[in-house]
Design a protein around this motif. Structure first.
Motif, PDB file in Angstrom:
ATOM      1  N   ALA A  74      36.981 111.256 -47.252  1.00 22.42           N
ATOM      2  CA  ALA A  74      35.709 111.633 -47.594  1.00 22.42           C
ATOM      3  C   ALA A  74      35.336 111.509 -45.562  1.00 22.42           C
ATOM      4  O   ALA A  74      34.209 112.333 -45.164  1.00 22.42           O
ATOM      5  CB  ALA A  74      35.094 110.538 -48.230  1.00 22.42           C
ATOM      6  N   ILE A  75      35.310 111.078 -44.899  1.00 24.80           N
ATOM      7  CA  ILE A  75      34.667 110.800 -43.522  1.00 24.80           C
ATOM      8  C   ILE A  75      35.257 112.551 -42.830  1.00 24.80           C
ATOM      9  O   ILE A  75      34.588 113.016 -41.961  1.00 24.80           O
ATOM     10  CB  ILE A  75      35.322 109.206 -42.396  1.00 24.80           C
ATOM     11  CG1 ILE A  75      34.453 108.277 -43.069  1.00 24.80           C
ATOM     12  CG2 ILE A  75      35.419 109.761 -41.538  1.00 24.80           C
ATOM     13  CD1 ILE A  75      35.222 107.050 -42.431  1.00 24.80           C
ATOM     14  N   ALA A  76      36.609 112.731 -42.975  1.00 23.66           N
ATOM     15  CA  ALA A  76      36.872 113.923 -42.330  1.00 23.66           C
ATOM     16  C   ALA A  76      36.078 115.228 -42.851  1.00 23.66           C
ATOM     17  O   ALA A  76      35.716 116.416 -42.240  1.00 23.66           O
ATOM     18  CB  ALA A  76      38.555 113.957 -42.031  1.00 23.66           C
ATOM     19  N   ARG A  77      35.784 115.130 -44.437  1.00 26.72           N
ATOM     20  CA  ARG A  77      35.375 115.733 -45.234  1.00 26.72           C
ATOM     21  C   ARG A  77      33.768 116.341 -45.123  1.00 26.72           C
ATOM     22  O   ARG A  77      33.249 117.083 -44.236  1.00 26.72           O
ATOM     23  CB  ARG A  77      35.535 115.813 -46.618  1.00 26.72           C
ATOM     24  CG  ARG A  77      36.736 116.147 -46.806  1.00 26.72           C
ATOM     25  CD  ARG A  77      37.353 116.034 -48.373  1.00 26.72           C
ATOM     26  NE  ARG A  77      38.439 117.208 -49.384  1.00 26.72           N
ATOM     27  CZ  ARG A  77      38.361 116.577 -50.105  1.00 26.72           C
ATOM     28  NH1 ARG A  77      38.085 115.416 -50.859  1.00 26.72           N
ATOM     29  NH2 ARG A  77      39.730 117.829 -50.663  1.00 26.72           N
ATOM     30  N   LEU A 123      37.827 108.491 -35.345  1.00 24.42           N
ATOM     31  CA  LEU A 123      38.070 108.920 -34.958  1.00 24.42           C
ATOM     32  C   LEU A 123      38.693 110.493 -35.996  1.00 24.42           C
ATOM     33  O   LEU A 123      38.998 111.355 -35.880  1.00 24.42           O
ATOM     34  CB  LEU A 123      39.528 107.842 -34.598  1.00 24.42           C
ATOM     35  CG  LEU A 123      39.110 107.921 -32.989  1.00 24.42           C
ATOM     36  CD1 LEU A 123      40.388 106.727 -32.739  1.00 24.42           C
ATOM     37  CD2 LEU A 123      38.898 108.607 -31.779  1.00 24.42           C
ATOM     38  N   CYS A 124      38.762 109.988 -36.807  1.00 23.73           N
ATOM     39  CA  CYS A 124      38.818 110.660 -38.269  1.00 23.73           C
ATOM     40  C   CYS A 124      37.736 111.903 -37.843  1.00 23.73           C
ATOM     41  O   CYS A 124      37.895 112.937 -38.480  1.00 23.73           O
ATOM     42  CB  CYS A 124      38.899 110.638 -39.447  1.00 23.73           C
ATOM     43  SG  CYS A 124      40.807 109.266 -39.925  1.00 23.73           S
ATOM     44  N   ALA A 125      36.652 111.355 -37.975  1.00 27.51           N
ATOM     45  CA  ALA A 125      35.645 112.063 -37.758  1.00 27.51           C
ATOM     46  C   ALA A 125      35.573 112.988 -36.460  1.00 27.51           C
ATOM     47  O   ALA A 125      35.198 114.323 -36.151  1.00 27.51           O
ATOM     48  CB  ALA A 125      34.207 111.304 -37.769  1.00 27.51           C
ATOM     49  N   GLY A 126      35.887 112.575 -35.371  1.00 30.68           N
ATOM     50  CA  GLY A 126      36.092 113.424 -34.390  1.00 30.68           C
ATOM     51  C   GLY A 126      37.037 114.323 -34.243  1.00 30.68           C
ATOM     52  O   GLY A 126      37.254 115.653 -34.026  1.00 30.68           O
TER      53      GLY A 126
END
Length: 291
Positions: A74-77, A123-126
């Motif tokens: 969900a964070i990456a999306r 870091l997943c977001a980045g």
């Protein structure tokens, strides 16, 4: 599934294509599992047992890691194709709180990965914003997100062990580490990992060398919470001793690591912050290898 589209960063430059969100989430979970299974770690949960922890064991850590897959996805999306912003920071915070609840359900109430949700989650977001091999840009964007305040954070966040220790000992803590761009992962963990591999060390020894490099410098709030400045000094001095004896490539380095393990167990202190940053290091490394 197609990769995220290039996005306009704050510096006006377009990034290369990021990894797909499902790949990012899978690599994040894999990093948590790899950190948990790494053995022997000083006073931490590993294949030998629970280390200095009474409420955690390897099975609990693995359940927690798997339970966080939807959170990292969900964070990456949420971060795919966008730039750091106040709105994104607060959206990720909500996802993180939901992830913490899922972790606690999976572990029966034990805090296995609260710090990792923050560190690896950012870091997943980045990673959703930049090419997989661009660790510098990934960390920079994650830091930019972390510098925004979460205006909707519950009051309990200010009373957490990490928050209290950060204020008492005036150290950066996990929040400061993130806002500074994850220097212990980027400048210490990754170089130590690469250097060990260049010298032909096994993955296990390379990862332990990376952990020791992080421990030698980090003002670990988990150690400070459990054992104060004495525990932090023991950890830093012991980690430097491992390095001074050649690291895990040498018998003397391995013996120094065993002494560090015994010393921290005697203090009932565990370097959980360093473990979270090792997971971050392994995540960045796996992203780079996937590119």
């Amino acid at each position: 599934m197609t990769a995220a589209l290039p996005l306009l960063r704050d510096d006006g430059c377009r990034s290369a294509r990021a990894a797909p969100a499902p790949v990012i989430a899978e690599l994040a979970v894999d990093a948590l599992i790899a950190e948990a299974r790494l053995t022997p770690k000083p006073a931490l949960v590993d294949e030998r047992g629970s280390g200095a922890h009474r409420d955690l064991d390897l099975d609990t850590m693995l359940r927690s890691a798997h339970a966080l897959h939807p959170t990292f996805l969900a964070i990456a999306r949420a971060a795919s194709g966008v730039a750091p912003s106040q709105a994104l920071r607060e959206r990720l915070a909500r996802i993180g709180r939901e992830g913490e609840a899922a972790m606690l359900r999976a572990t029966g109430g034990s805090n296995a990965h609260r710090g990792a949700i923050w560190i690896v989650g950012l870091l997943c977001a980045g990673a959703a914003m930049h090419a997989p091999g661009d660790s510098e840009a990934i960390c920079a964007s994650a830091a930019c997100i972390a510098r925004y305040d979460d205006r909707f954070a519950p009051a309990s966040a200010k009373a957490s062990h990490g928050a209290r220790v950060t204020a008492r000992f005036r150290v950066a803590g996990a929040r400061g580490e993130a806002r500074e761009g994850f220097p212990h992962a980027l400048r210490m963990g990754l170089p130590a990992l690469a250097d060990a591999r260049r010298r032909g060390l096994s993955d296990t020894h390379a990862r332990l060398d990376a952990l020791v490099a992080i421990m030698a410098s980090l003002d670990d709030t988990c150690l400070l919470h459990r054992g104060g400045m004495e525990a932090l000094a023991v950890a830093k001095d012991g980690a430097r001793c491992v390095i001074d004896h050649g690291g895990l490539a040498h018998a003397a380095g391995r013996a120094a690591l065993a002494r560090l393990d015994a010393d921290l167990l005697a203090l009932n202190a565990s370097p959980g912050g360093a473990a979270d940053l090792l997971a971050a290091t392994l995540f960045l490394d796996s992203l780079g290898q996937s590119s």
